[in-house]
Design a protein around this motif. Structure first.
Motif, PDB file in Angstrom:
ATOM      1  N   GLY A 112       0.829  -1.199   0.000  1.00 47.20           N
ATOM      2  CA  GLY A 112       0.000   0.000   0.000  1.00 47.20           C
ATOM      3  C   GLY A 112       0.867   1.253   0.000  1.00 47.20           C
ATOM      4  N   PRO A 113       0.381   2.323   0.650  1.00 47.50           N
ATOM      5  CA  PRO A 113      -0.726   2.300   1.602  1.00 47.50           C
ATOM      6  C   PRO A 113      -2.064   2.618   0.953  1.00 47.50           C
ATOM      7  N   ASN A 114      -3.112   2.240   1.670  1.00 47.92           N
ATOM      8  CA  ASN A 114      -4.459   2.702   1.366  1.00 47.92           C
ATOM      9  C   ASN A 114      -4.772   3.798   2.384  1.00 47.92           C
ATOM     10  N   THR A 115      -5.132   4.977   1.912  1.00 47.47           N
ATOM     11  CA  THR A 115      -5.427   6.086   2.815  1.00 47.47           C
ATOM     12  C   THR A 115      -6.875   6.523   2.617  1.00 47.47           C
ATOM     13  N   PHE A 116      -7.557   6.786   3.719  1.00 50.46           N
ATOM     14  CA  PHE A 116      -8.965   7.171   3.637  1.00 50.46           C
ATOM     15  C   PHE A 116      -9.371   7.859   4.936  1.00 50.46           C
ATOM     16  N   ALA A 117     -10.480   8.575   4.858  1.00 50.46           N
ATOM     17  CA  ALA A 117     -11.076   9.204   6.033  1.00 50.46           C
ATOM     18  C   ALA A 117     -12.370   8.470   6.373  1.00 50.46           C
ATOM     19  N   GLN A 118     -12.632   8.362   7.668  1.00 48.90           N
ATOM     20  CA  GLN A 118     -13.861   7.721   8.111  1.00 48.90           C
ATOM     21  C   GLN A 118     -14.993   8.745   8.092  1.00 48.90           C
ATOM     22  N   GLY A 119     -16.075   8.414   7.409  1.00 45.57           N
ATOM     23  CA  GLY A 119     -17.241   9.281   7.353  1.00 45.57           C
ATOM     24  C   GLY A 119     -18.477   8.578   7.867  1.00 45.57           C
ATOM     25  N   LYS A 120     -19.573   9.318   8.009  1.00 47.24           N
ATOM     26  CA  LYS A 120     -20.814   8.725   8.500  1.00 47.24           C
ATOM     27  C   LYS A 120     -21.330   7.671   7.536  1.00 47.24           C
ATOM     28  N   GLY A 121     -21.138   7.884   6.261  1.00 45.15           N
ATOM     29  CA  GLY A 121     -21.634   6.929   5.277  1.00 45.15           C
ATOM     30  C   GLY A 121     -20.595   5.914   4.843  1.00 45.15           C
ATOM     31  N   GLY A 122     -19.474   5.820   5.533  1.00 45.05           N
ATOM     32  CA  GLY A 122     -18.400   4.904   5.152  1.00 45.05           C
ATOM     33  C   GLY A 122     -17.090   5.660   5.029  1.00 45.05           C
ATOM     34  N   THR A 123     -16.285   5.247   4.083  1.00 40.81           N
ATOM     35  CA  THR A 123     -14.989   5.893   3.895  1.00 40.81           C
ATOM     36  C   THR A 123     -15.064   6.927   2.774  1.00 40.81           C
ATOM     37  N   THR A 124     -14.158   7.901   2.841  1.00 43.81           N
ATOM     38  CA  THR A 124     -14.108   8.959   1.838  1.00 43.81           C
ATOM     39  C   THR A 124     -12.655   9.359   1.604  1.00 43.81           C
TER      40      THR A 124
END
Length: 220
Positions: A132-144
């Protein structure tokens, strides 16, 4: 009484002993002066750990933790997956949506990036390319992959571990920062990574150096 022919009324002078260390120091200073004067040694970046808050200009970042996360298999035909996660709470201080982004592949190209993860300019130990890496932000509807202005989001930097690979004991990250200034060919200001010209390259300045223990985590 007259002095003998060829004599002198002065006493013989004693030799002056100069310590070798003084000569060495004097020589070093002299050579340095000839080469353009004394240069200031670069300052060491601020050493931080878990819970630290970093002012990155465009972002205010809290370093939460690093841990091993296990993603359990959904069926008997699958296998569990293990990851090393580095977790941040990131507030976008800008007026526009920013990208989560990814860490730079090369230090020389990092200064062109304007994403959060682009500011993570060095990660030690280095992971294999296929991790990786896999990078993401945690949101109310899942990842973003977006960081909205004025909002604090939890950002995850995730590396995949192979089945037989143990996780590192700790991870160290060099973190850069951004400043609001005009572009080279445009008077309109924008967020730019703080960098220093080094020959024909622009190298990011290290704002902080963060070292985190890698904890054994829970299943995802």
């Amino acid at each position: 009484m007259t002095e003998p022919s060829g004599g002198s009324s002065e006493r013989p002078r004693r030799p002056v002993v100069v310590p070798a260390i003084a000569l060495t120091a004097f020589t070093a200073v002299g050579i340095t002066a000839l080469l353009g004067g004394l240069r200031e040694a670069p300052e060491e970046p601020e050493a931080l750990g878990q819970g630290a808050v970093i002012d990155q200009g465009q972002f205010t970042t809290k370093v939460v933790e690093s841990r091993v996360t296990v993603e359990r298999a959904q069926s008997r035909f699958q296998e569990d997956k293990r990851f090393v996660d580095v977790i941040f709470d990131v507030r976008n201080n800008g007026d526009e949506t920013a990208s989560v982004g990814s860490p730079p592949q090369k230090l020389e190209t990092a200064f062109t990036l304007a994403s959060f993860a682009g500011s993570l300019i060095k990660i030690d130990p280095a992971f294999p390319e296929d991790a990786g890496p896999n990078t993401f932000a945690q949101g109310k509807g899942g990842t973003t992959r977006q960081l909205h202005p004025g909002v604090t989001s939890q950002v995850v930097l995730r590396y995949r571990l192979k089945d037989t690979d143990p996780p590192p004991k700790q991870i160290t990250l060099d973190v850069a920062s951004f400043e609001w200034e005009p572009d080279f060919n445009n008077v309109t200001p924008r967020w730019k990574m703080v960098a220093t010209e080094a020959g024909d390259k622009w190298l990011p300045e290290i704002k902080a150096r963060v070292t985190l223990p890698v904890k054994e985590g829970d299943g995802a």
